[in-house]
Write a protein that holds these residues in place. Structure first.
Motif, PDB file in Angstrom:
ATOM      1  N   ILE A   1      19.078 -19.752 -23.600  1.00  0.00           N
ATOM      2  CA  ILE A   1      18.407 -21.040 -23.427  1.00  0.00           C
ATOM      3  C   ILE A   1      19.369 -22.145 -23.871  1.00  0.00           C
ATOM      4  O   ILE A   1      19.670 -22.283 -25.060  1.00  0.00           O
ATOM      5  N   GLU A   2      19.866 -22.891 -22.904  1.00  0.00           N
ATOM      6  CA  GLU A   2      20.852 -23.948 -23.179  1.00  0.00           C
ATOM      7  C   GLU A   2      20.059 -25.227 -23.433  1.00  0.00           C
ATOM      8  O   GLU A   2      19.673 -25.911 -22.494  1.00  0.00           O
ATOM      9  N   PHE A   3      19.799 -25.528 -24.716  1.00  0.00           N
ATOM     10  CA  PHE A   3      18.755 -26.521 -25.017  1.00  0.00           C
ATOM     11  C   PHE A   3      19.263 -27.943 -25.219  1.00  0.00           C
ATOM     12  O   PHE A   3      18.469 -28.882 -25.265  1.00  0.00           O
TER      13      PHE A   3
ATOM     14  N   PHE B   1      16.258 -13.871 -27.623  1.00  0.00           N
ATOM     15  CA  PHE B   1      16.520 -15.211 -27.091  1.00  0.00           C
ATOM     16  C   PHE B   1      17.733 -15.794 -27.803  1.00  0.00           C
ATOM     17  O   PHE B   1      17.865 -15.656 -29.016  1.00  0.00           O
ATOM     18  N   VAL B   2      18.588 -16.427 -27.029  1.00  0.00           N
ATOM     19  CA  VAL B   2      19.777 -17.078 -27.594  1.00  0.00           C
ATOM     20  C   VAL B   2      19.631 -18.573 -27.378  1.00  0.00           C
ATOM     21  O   VAL B   2      19.588 -19.042 -26.234  1.00  0.00           O
ATOM     22  N   LEU B   3      19.527 -19.307 -28.479  1.00  0.00           N
ATOM     23  CA  LEU B   3      19.466 -20.770 -28.392  1.00  0.00           C
ATOM     24  C   LEU B   3      20.881 -21.299 -28.497  1.00  0.00           C
ATOM     25  O   LEU B   3      21.506 -21.212 -29.556  1.00  0.00           O
ATOM     26  N   GLN B   4      21.390 -21.825 -27.391  1.00  0.00           N
ATOM     27  CA  GLN B   4      22.759 -22.342 -27.401  1.00  0.00           C
ATOM     28  C   GLN B   4      22.762 -23.823 -27.073  1.00  0.00           C
ATOM     29  O   GLN B   4      21.990 -24.284 -26.229  1.00  0.00           O
ATOM     30  N   GLY B   5      23.630 -24.564 -27.762  1.00  0.00           N
ATOM     31  CA  GLY B   5      23.743 -25.982 -27.468  1.00  0.00           C
ATOM     32  C   GLY B   5      25.022 -26.566 -28.019  1.00  0.00           C
ATOM     33  O   GLY B   5      25.734 -25.918 -28.789  1.00  0.00           O
ATOM     34  N   GLY B   6      25.316 -27.786 -27.608  1.00  0.00           N
ATOM     35  CA  GLY B   6      26.413 -28.529 -28.215  1.00  0.00           C
ATOM     36  C   GLY B   6      26.066 -28.853 -29.668  1.00  0.00           C
ATOM     37  O   GLY B   6      24.940 -28.624 -30.114  1.00  0.00           O
ATOM     38  N   GLU B   7      27.030 -29.384 -30.405  1.00  0.00           N
ATOM     39  CA  GLU B   7      26.752 -29.799 -31.781  1.00  0.00           C
ATOM     40  C   GLU B   7      26.103 -31.180 -31.700  1.00  0.00           C
ATOM     41  O   GLU B   7      26.774 -32.195 -31.592  1.00  0.00           O
ATOM     42  N   ASP B   8      24.773 -31.179 -31.703  1.00  0.00           N
ATOM     43  CA  ASP B   8      23.963 -32.355 -31.378  1.00  0.00           C
ATOM     44  C   ASP B   8      23.171 -32.797 -32.606  1.00  0.00           C
ATOM     45  O   ASP B   8      22.227 -32.118 -33.009  1.00  0.00           O
TER      46      ASP B   8
ATOM     47  N   PRO C   1      15.447 -23.963 -17.985  1.00  0.00           N
ATOM     48  CA  PRO C   1      14.715 -24.469 -16.816  1.00  0.00           C
ATOM     49  C   PRO C   1      15.690 -24.857 -15.701  1.00  0.00           C
ATOM     50  O   PRO C   1      16.772 -25.378 -15.986  1.00  0.00           O
ATOM     51  N   VAL C   2      15.308 -24.598 -14.465  1.00  0.00           N
ATOM     52  CA  VAL C   2      16.219 -24.837 -13.340  1.00  0.00           C
ATOM     53  C   VAL C   2      16.695 -26.300 -13.300  1.00  0.00           C
ATOM     54  O   VAL C   2      17.852 -26.571 -12.961  1.00  0.00           O
ATOM     55  N   GLU C   3      15.841 -27.258 -13.703  1.00  0.00           N
ATOM     56  CA  GLU C   3      16.212 -28.688 -13.633  1.00  0.00           C
ATOM     57  C   GLU C   3      17.451 -29.015 -14.459  1.00  0.00           C
ATOM     58  O   GLU C   3      18.145 -29.996 -14.185  1.00  0.00           O
ATOM     59  N   VAL C   4      17.719 -28.247 -15.530  1.00  0.00           N
ATOM     60  CA  VAL C   4      18.854 -28.615 -16.394  1.00  0.00           C
ATOM     61  C   VAL C   4      20.061 -27.708 -16.198  1.00  0.00           C
ATOM     62  O   VAL C   4      21.136 -27.974 -16.725  1.00  0.00           O
ATOM     63  N   ARG C   5      19.888 -26.651 -15.426  1.00  0.00           N
ATOM     64  CA  ARG C   5      20.963 -25.654 -15.345  1.00  0.00           C
ATOM     65  C   ARG C   5      22.273 -26.206 -14.832  1.00  0.00           C
ATOM     66  O   ARG C   5      23.343 -25.767 -15.254  1.00  0.00           O
ATOM     67  N   ASN C   6      22.171 -27.152 -13.872  1.00  0.00           N
ATOM     68  CA  ASN C   6      23.431 -27.663 -13.328  1.00  0.00           C
ATOM     69  C   ASN C   6      24.007 -28.762 -14.202  1.00  0.00           C
ATOM     70  O   ASN C   6      24.940 -29.456 -13.817  1.00  0.00           O
ATOM     71  N   LYS C   7      23.468 -28.913 -15.415  1.00  0.00           N
ATOM     72  CA  LYS C   7      24.018 -29.900 -16.353  1.00  0.00           C
ATOM     73  C   LYS C   7      24.735 -29.239 -17.530  1.00  0.00           C
ATOM     74  O   LYS C   7      25.486 -29.889 -18.239  1.00  0.00           O
ATOM     75  N   TYR C   8      24.465 -27.963 -17.761  1.00  0.00           N
ATOM     76  CA  TYR C   8      25.151 -27.279 -18.874  1.00  0.00           C
ATOM     77  C   TYR C   8      26.383 -26.600 -18.304  1.00  0.00           C
ATOM     78  O   TYR C   8      26.436 -25.389 -18.119  1.00  0.00           O
ATOM     79  N   LEU C   9      27.375 -27.437 -17.997  1.00  0.00           N
ATOM     80  CA  LEU C   9      28.555 -26.923 -17.304  1.00  0.00           C
ATOM     81  C   LEU C   9      29.771 -27.002 -18.217  1.00  0.00           C
ATOM     82  O   LEU C   9      30.368 -28.056 -18.382  1.00  0.00           O
ATOM     83  N   LEU C  10      30.093 -25.886 -18.848  1.00  0.00           N
ATOM     84  CA  LEU C  10      31.256 -25.839 -19.725  1.00  0.00           C
ATOM     85  C   LEU C  10      32.523 -25.736 -18.886  1.00  0.00           C
ATOM     86  O   LEU C  10      33.598 -26.128 -19.317  1.00  0.00           O
ATOM     87  N   TYR C  11      32.385 -25.171 -17.663  1.00  0.00           N
ATOM     88  CA  TYR C  11      33.528 -24.972 -16.762  1.00  0.00           C
ATOM     89  C   TYR C  11      33.025 -25.104 -15.325  1.00  0.00           C
ATOM     90  O   TYR C  11      31.808 -25.115 -15.084  1.00  0.00           O
ATOM     91  N   ASP C  12      33.950 -25.184 -14.363  1.00  0.00           N
ATOM     92  CA  ASP C  12      33.580 -25.398 -12.961  1.00  0.00           C
ATOM     93  C   ASP C  12      33.059 -24.114 -12.294  1.00  0.00           C
ATOM     94  O   ASP C  12      33.436 -23.004 -12.690  1.00  0.00           O
ATOM     95  N   ASN C  13      32.235 -24.302 -11.280  1.00  0.00           N
ATOM     96  CA  ASN C  13      31.753 -23.211 -10.408  1.00  0.00           C
ATOM     97  C   ASN C  13      30.885 -22.170 -11.109  1.00  0.00           C
ATOM     98  O   ASN C  13      30.814 -21.019 -10.680  1.00  0.00           O
TER      99      ASN C  13
END
Ligand code: 5AD
Ligand code: FES
Length: 348
Positions: free
Chosen positions: A57-59, A104-111, A299-311
């Motif tokens: 979960i990329e929160f 469950f893995v809660l992953q995020g930037g240092e926010d 959630p699908v709405e945010v998936r294309n925003k957690y982009l650490l790398y291309d493609n």
């Protein structure tokens, strides 16, 4: 060379010079297959045909850091930032639970928005709703006291890749405010507190040398983590490393095999990045010694925003699609996905 692999299987350790020669031979397909066959045997002895699932979960993709390789670094003004609410996170867990996830893995930037208090509330809520599930945090460098408080709130595991065990190389991947010394301290703190701990690196990151990889293996052996996350470096177009080459499939698989022999019961994911550089990357990772997959539950709405790398793969897929996709992929190579927390063997 094969004798070195036999020795590694028997003793679980080699001299630095021996790792170096082996790593330099990673493109010899015969040697690689010899290594992978041993790595599969060792994995079978420890975990059978089971591959463990973790729901990722990329929160939040806000981050105060500015790592040169990472697409969500703070200087990337083009990244569209988002945060999930506590309710959205709990909904992801409920959907994941129904699909058979028990970690469950809660992953995020240092926010900084997610204060210790907020994180503790989220941990407690997840563990209250799903007492039979394991919870992994992957939210970066914190103080000993904070790690302790998260552990007491119910977090079981913590992923913090060390990124490279060579201090000079570390300095070429990160601005000077970050240090390998602090990173390592965090890993030792997490272990002392009682977490199942994961370290790891990107394979083929810019300026990585064979010597740096040997240092990585030595640190991995010394720390003796429960989990090791390794995947290829892949450039992101809005970072200083935009024009650098990706890490290779061959070297990533070879390192997975070596790590399996060094730490026979380690939990070793075949990562999304590996699935990104090759259509069967994750299957090949499992066949090289990995035993964990971490499909996306965000959630699908945010998936294309957690982009650490291309493609990055799976950015348009629903949680249920990734679940069934991986089931098919794993069954195609003779593996199964049990409904289980998938703890390290030393914990069960
Ligand atoms: N390519 C591959 N992996 C990356 N990570 C960050 N940026 C990239 C990239 N460009 C990895 C780091 C981090 C983990 C969450 O993702 O190793 O620890
Ligand atoms: Fe996401 Fe295959 S794992 S679609």
């Amino acid at each position: 060379m094969k004798q070195l692999i036999d020795k590694l299987q028997e003793t679980c350790v080699l001299a630095p010079e021996e790792y170096r020669v082996l790593i330099d031979q990673h493109r010899d397909a015969g040697l690689a297959e010899y290594l992978f066959a041993k790595a599969r045997t060792v994995k079978m002895q420890n975990y059978g045909h089971d591959v463990y699932l973790r729901g990722l979960i990329e929160f939040t993709n806000y981050c105060k850091n500015d790592c040169y390789y990472c697409g969500i670094r703070k200087s990337n003004g083009k990244a569209e930032r988002y945060r999930l609410s506590k309710k959205q996170i709990l909904d992801c867990c409920a959907a994941g639970y129904a699909l058979g996830y028990r970690t469950f893995v809660l992953q995020g930037g240092e926010d900084g928005y997610f204060t210790d208090k907020k994180i503790i509330e989220i941990i407690q809520s997840i563990k209250k709703n799903h007492p039979d599930c394991a919870l992994t945090l992957s939210i970066g460098e914190k103080s000993y006291e904070t790690y302790q408080a998260f552990y007491e709130a119910g977090a079981d595991r913590y992923l913090l890749r060390h990124e490279t065990a060579d201090a000079e190389h570390y300095g070429r991947l990160h601005p000077a405010v970050m240090s390998l010394k602090n990173r390592k301290q965090c890993l030792y703190d997490l272990k002392e507190i009682g977490y199942q701990v994961g370290c790891g690196v990107m394979v083929g990151s810019p300026f990585q040398t064979t010597e740096a990889l040997v240092e990585d293996l030595l640190l991995i052996k010394e720390l003796n983590p429960h989990m090791v996350g390794i995947g290829p470096f892949i450039p992101h177009h809005e970072t200083p490393f935009a024009d650098q080459e990706s890490g290779t499939l061959e070297l990533t698989l070879f390192l997975l095999g070596l790590i399996r022999l060094m730490l026979p019961s380690v939990l070793l994911p075949a990562t999304t990045a590996l699935g990104t550089i090759h259509p069967q990357g994750r299957e090949l990772g499992i066949l090289a010694g990995a035993n964990v997959v971490m499909p996306n539950l965000s959630p699908v709405e945010v998936r294309n925003k957690y982009l650490l790398y291309d493609n990055k793969i799976c950015t348009g897929d629903e949680a249920a699609e990734c679940r069934s996709c991986l089931q098919k992929r794993m069954e195609s190579i003779g593996c199964q996905l049990p409904v289980s927390r998938g703890d390290h063997r030393s914990m069960v």
